[in-house]
Motif scaffolding. Structure first.
Motif, PDB file in Angstrom:
ATOM      1  N   VAL A   1       6.006  -8.140  26.327  1.00 37.20           N
ATOM      2  CA  VAL A   1       6.077  -8.560  24.921  1.00 37.20           C
ATOM      3  C   VAL A   1       5.299  -9.863  24.734  1.00 37.20           C
ATOM      4  O   VAL A   1       4.522 -10.010  23.782  1.00 37.20           O
ATOM      5  N   CYS A   2       5.481 -10.809  25.664  1.00 34.91           N
ATOM      6  CA  CYS A   2       4.800 -12.106  25.534  1.00 34.91           C
ATOM      7  C   CYS A   2       3.287 -11.928  25.569  1.00 34.91           C
ATOM      8  O   CYS A   2       2.560 -12.557  24.797  1.00 34.91           O
ATOM      9  N   GLN A   3       2.816 -11.059  26.456  1.00 33.99           N
ATOM     10  CA  GLN A   3       1.366 -10.814  26.535  1.00 33.99           C
ATOM     11  C   GLN A   3       0.848 -10.220  25.231  1.00 33.99           C
ATOM     12  O   GLN A   3      -0.204 -10.605  24.727  1.00 33.99           O
ATOM     13  N   GLN A   4       1.620  -9.288  24.680  1.00 35.52           N
ATOM     14  CA  GLN A   4       1.200  -8.663  23.423  1.00 35.52           C
ATOM     15  C   GLN A   4       1.190  -9.670  22.279  1.00 35.52           C
ATOM     16  O   GLN A   4       0.275  -9.692  21.464  1.00 35.52           O
ATOM     17  N   LEU A   5       2.215 -10.513  22.236  1.00 38.83           N
ATOM     18  CA  LEU A   5       2.278 -11.529  21.172  1.00 38.83           C
ATOM     19  C   LEU A   5       1.076 -12.452  21.262  1.00 38.83           C
ATOM     20  O   LEU A   5       0.462 -12.798  20.258  1.00 38.83           O
ATOM     21  N   THR A   6       0.758 -12.851  22.487  1.00 37.95           N
ATOM     22  CA  THR A   6      -0.379 -13.750  22.690  1.00 37.95           C
ATOM     23  C   THR A   6      -1.674 -13.074  22.261  1.00 37.95           C
ATOM     24  O   THR A   6      -2.494 -13.679  21.557  1.00 37.95           O
ATOM     25  N   ALA A   7      -1.833 -11.816  22.667  1.00 38.95           N
ATOM     26  CA  ALA A   7      -3.054 -11.086  22.310  1.00 38.95           C
ATOM     27  C   ALA A   7      -3.154 -10.932  20.796  1.00 38.95           C
ATOM     28  O   ALA A   7      -4.217 -11.145  20.205  1.00 38.95           O
ATOM     29  N   GLN A   8      -2.031 -10.598  20.174  1.00 36.60           N
ATOM     30  CA  GLN A   8      -2.027 -10.406  18.718  1.00 36.60           C
ATOM     31  C   GLN A   8      -2.346 -11.714  18.012  1.00 36.60           C
ATOM     32  O   GLN A   8      -3.100 -11.750  17.045  1.00 36.60           O
ATOM     33  N   HIS A   9      -1.732 -12.795  18.520  1.00 33.44           N
ATOM     34  CA  HIS A   9      -1.937 -14.092  17.890  1.00 33.44           C
ATOM     35  C   HIS A   9      -3.394 -14.509  18.030  1.00 33.44           C
ATOM     36  O   HIS A   9      -4.015 -14.971  17.071  1.00 33.44           O
ATOM     37  N   ALA A  10      -3.932 -14.313  19.244  1.00 37.08           N
ATOM     38  CA  ALA A  10      -5.321 -14.710  19.512  1.00 37.08           C
ATOM     39  C   ALA A  10      -6.270 -13.980  18.583  1.00 37.08           C
ATOM     40  O   ALA A  10      -7.253 -14.537  18.111  1.00 37.08           O
ATOM     41  N   SER A  11      -5.968 -12.732  18.301  1.00 40.26           N
ATOM     42  CA  SER A  11      -6.877 -11.984  17.431  1.00 40.26           C
ATOM     43  C   SER A  11      -6.457 -12.122  15.965  1.00 40.26           C
ATOM     44  O   SER A  11      -6.950 -11.392  15.105  1.00 40.26           O
ATOM     45  N   SER A  12      -5.528 -13.041  15.706  1.00 41.08           N
ATOM     46  CA  SER A  12      -5.054 -13.335  14.343  1.00 41.08           C
ATOM     47  C   SER A  12      -4.585 -12.099  13.593  1.00 41.08           C
ATOM     48  O   SER A  12      -4.718 -11.997  12.389  1.00 41.08           O
TER      49      SER A  12
END
Ligand SMILES: Nc1ncnc2c1ncn2[C@@H]1O[C@H](COP(=O)(O)OP(=O)(O)O)[C@@H](O)[C@H]1O
Ligand SMILES: O=C(O)[C@H](O)[C@@H](O)[C@H](O)[C@H](O)COP(=O)(O)O
Length: 216
Positions: free
Chosen positions: A191-202
């Motif tokens: 979940v943390c990896q996905q959140l980071t990826a989602q956040h990074a791609s705004s």
């Protein structure tokens, strides 16, 4: 701030950035609100608590907000119906709304079995994300049987929940689907990896951006 939960350790800064092993999780400015959902025994409380600690978020267990009548009913082995759940969900909506208005991150453990229940919860935050913990009946039953200190009992009630469950729609709901055969640590990391990826791609948890995460 050093945090430790259920075998998952993380370090959270005041900015809401946490270190998980080598990686860091950065949350959007106004925080994130996530519901960990699924039938009884899927790991909502256990994984939800660990996830909240990792994110530096508040954790709320929806079970703590059932009224006495609901708890008594479940303890007698009678499944809750829509009416029983409505007032309970309404209270949870207030808690989500409060966190959203204050810009706090929140992880809520709540079965959220039907689409209409999830729609009700989204009344507290239109951007609410769901982490759906999915597993086989066999594994769920095994975990429920190993758990002794809980009011929820019996295979019949699990079967009722499995029959009631409306699996969240990938196309229209913000959902991460996880396989519960993975360890809690692996689930939190996914979940943390996905959140980071989602956040990074705004594109933080946009509808239709469902990620089916492998059990690692
Ligand atoms: N991924 C997992 N791997 C192994 N055991 C787990 C996992 N998730 C939860 N458990 C254990 O399974 C049982 C049920 O989990 P719990 O969090 O109480 O489920 P729920 O809140 O969805 O009813 C607990 O004893 C918990 O420690
Ligand atoms: O919607 C419901 O019927 C209940 O809220 C149910 O979803 C919940 O599962 C029980 O409260 C048992 O608690 P656990 O799910 O934590 O086992």
């Amino acid at each position: 701030m050093q945090q430790q939960a259920e075998g998952v350790s993380s370090t959270a800064s005041a900015q809401g950035s946490v270190a998980l092993d080598d990686e860091s999780v950065t949350l959007p400015e106004g925080g994130v609100r996530l519901v960990v959902m699924g039938v009884s025994g899927c790991g909502k409380s256990h994984v939800g608590q660990a996830l909240a600690a990792c994110l530096g978020a508040q954790f709320i267990d929806g079970d703590d907000y059932h009224g006495e009548a609901n708890v008594a009913k479940m303890a007698r082995g009678i499944p809750l119906n829509d009416e029983d759940r409505h007032g309970w969900l309404a209270r949870l909506v207030e808690l989500i709304d409060e966190a959203r208005r204050e810009g706090r991150s929140l992880v809520l453990a709540c079965s959220s079995l039907k689409r209409r229940y999830r729609d009700q919860l989204r009344g507290g935050d239109a951007a609410l994300g769901f982490v759906f913990l999915e597993g086989t009946r066999e594994l769920l039953l095994e975990r429920l049987e190993a758990r002794t200190d809980h009011f929820f009992k019996g295979a019949a009630m699990l079967d009722d929940q499995l029959a009631t469950l409306e699996v969240p729609e990938r196309e229209t709901e913000r959902v991460y689907t996880l396989d519960i055969s993975a360890t809690p640590q692996a689930l939190v990391e996914q979940v943390c990896q996905q959140l980071t990826a989602q956040h990074a791609s705004s594109k933080a948890l946009t509808p239709g951006a469902d990620s089916r995460l492998s059990a690692g």
